[in-house]
Design an enzyme around this catalytic site. Sequence first.
Site, short mmCIF file in Angstrom:
data_model
loop_
_atom_site.label_atom_id
_atom_site.label_comp_id
_atom_site.label_asym_id
_atom_site.label_seq_id
_atom_site.Cartn_x
_atom_site.Cartn_y
_atom_site.Cartn_z
N PHE A 126 150.23 64.13 -35.06
CA PHE A 126 149.06 65.18 -35.57
C PHE A 126 147.45 64.37 -35.24
CE2 PHE A 126 151.06 62.94 -39.46
CZ PHE A 126 150.22 61.84 -39.41
N ASN A 165 149.39 70.79 -40.52
CA ASN A 165 149.50 69.49 -39.61
C ASN A 165 149.39 69.79 -38.16
OD1 ASN A 165 151.73 67.10 -41.07
ND2 ASN A 165 149.46 67.23 -41.13
N GLU A 195 146.27 56.91 -44.71
CA GLU A 195 145.69 57.51 -43.49
C GLU A 195 144.60 56.39 -43.26
OE1 GLU A 195 144.76 61.26 -44.83
OE2 GLU A 195 146.97 61.63 -44.88
N TYR A 220 160.28 64.01 -46.02
CA TYR A 220 158.76 64.19 -46.21
C TYR A 220 158.53 65.64 -45.75
CZ TYR A 220 153.88 63.64 -45.49
OH TYR A 220 152.80 63.70 -45.65
N HIS A 247 144.34 71.94 -49.96
CA HIS A 247 143.56 71.59 -48.66
C HIS A 247 142.71 72.46 -48.33
CE1 HIS A 247 146.67 68.74 -49.04
NE2 HIS A 247 146.66 68.32 -47.73
N TYR A 276 116.19 59.69 -6.86
CA TYR A 276 117.61 59.55 -7.30
C TYR A 276 118.06 61.04 -7.65
CZ TYR A 276 118.15 54.50 -6.60
OH TYR A 276 118.00 53.41 -6.39
N ARG A 329 118.63 62.79 -4.60
CA ARG A 329 119.62 62.23 -3.50
C ARG A 329 120.84 61.81 -4.00
NH1 ARG A 329 118.40 56.31 -1.95
NH2 ARG A 329 116.56 56.73 -2.81
#
Length: 508
Positions: A335, A196, A420, A54, A84, A283, A286
């Site tokens: 990844f 990646n 994905e 791959y 990409h 608060y 405190r």
Amino acid sequence: MNRIQIDGEHLTLAELYAVVFDGAEVELAPSAREKMNASRAVIERLVESNAAVYGVNTGFGKMASVRISRDQIRQLQVNLVRSHACGVGAPLTEHETRAMLVLRANAIAKGLSGVRPIVAETLCAMLNGKVHPVIPCQGSVGASGDLAPLAHLAQVAIGEGEAIFQGRAVSGESAMRNAKISPLALEAKEGLALLNGTQGMLALLALGLRDAETAVDTADVATALSLDALRGSPSPYDERIARARPYPGHLITARNLERLTRGSEIRESHRSPERDPRVQDPYSLRCAPQVHGAVRDALAQIRTTILIELNSATDNPLVFAGDGGSGEVISGGNFHGQPLAMAADQLAVALATLAGISERRTEQLTNPMGSQLPAFLVREAGLNSGFMILQVTAAALASEMKAQAAPHSVDSIPTSANQEDYVSMGMAAARRIQPMLANLRNVLAIELLAACQGLDLLAPLRTGPETQKAYDLLRATSKKVDSDRALSRDIEAVAARIAAGDFSNLLS
């Protein structure tokens, strides 16, 4: 300055910050070169054997079943980078880009990516030569790594895309040529190895952590000033209370506040019940050790996550070189950004928490019903509005931060034809951190301004020696408000000093 050696095993946050902010130079460690050569040999043997691997001789994502011929392997890697590189939005800052460069170089240097040492060396050369890729901030879902942002980074490494060089936006080819860096000619798997990874979200998260740690220290300083201005009691900061419920962050803030509030004339003026019948403070005063402490503990957990990710292999597949020249390529999912996405969500909640409690202290300071100070911290209230709208601004920012703190890591939109099918949205989770920090610094700046104004109204009584340092720092930036004036620039100036660490350094 000695060069920082990267090997994928020992990079520290201090070294990362030195590269990002101080321009420290980096180089590939000899030990990393050996590991990279070993894993690269595994890839080259597989290419020669024509076995299907791959990302080496197959398509990507949903197209992983498509085989690529040996004579197209190099083109496959270039096509991956080009296809990409489709991010949008404003570019990352120079600091964020430098963080991505060193983090990606370090991940590759771990020796599990199956690439040649020249890949990491080119990224190091870009850092040292200050060739900063233009990286759009949007386009990553944080699953197969930060694909689009890293593709824009990789484009410049191969002499394409756009970069900032010597203060100008130029082509990647021009930047590399003028910096005398040879662009990469990608071999099998090397484009995939550059893309990646989680280094986009990691860069933003690591830089955000640094600023958040400064902010929580500043919040302790602001609380100490507010306590004195409101004539509150430091008794809740007693270490025995912290040790009865031993969260580490609680103890740190309690000790800070106890030390900061020592020696105050204001405190001594109302210590006896005859002078001050109040038994407990609100608060926001405190419970500051419990609230700030919870933020500190969250930051410590986020730091642990970042330190793991800093020296992790986050691409796919990973290449494990064995003894005697053997090796194995294993597909997995390192990844995936879920650990970082959840850490970014936790950081967002922590920042919103600090802003929320700080705004409440500002409200206490400006509200005459409980402050025992002039209304809205100004003489001749009515003619003057004083700090009325500063509290409104703080409220607006705190409310905005609640919306910004909504979790991203529980969201997922499947991508790549459902290959994905569960993604982290980690980059989006990390991108909102800097806007939130900007809001938080403004909220804290408003509290500091209000607290110091309150101290002025209690003169001639003086605060303690440690809080006096913070008061002097504030007054060197913004003068006392005697009558109404525009305070936007004052908030901005104090926020800048918060960002520079001027107030947090008082705790050193």
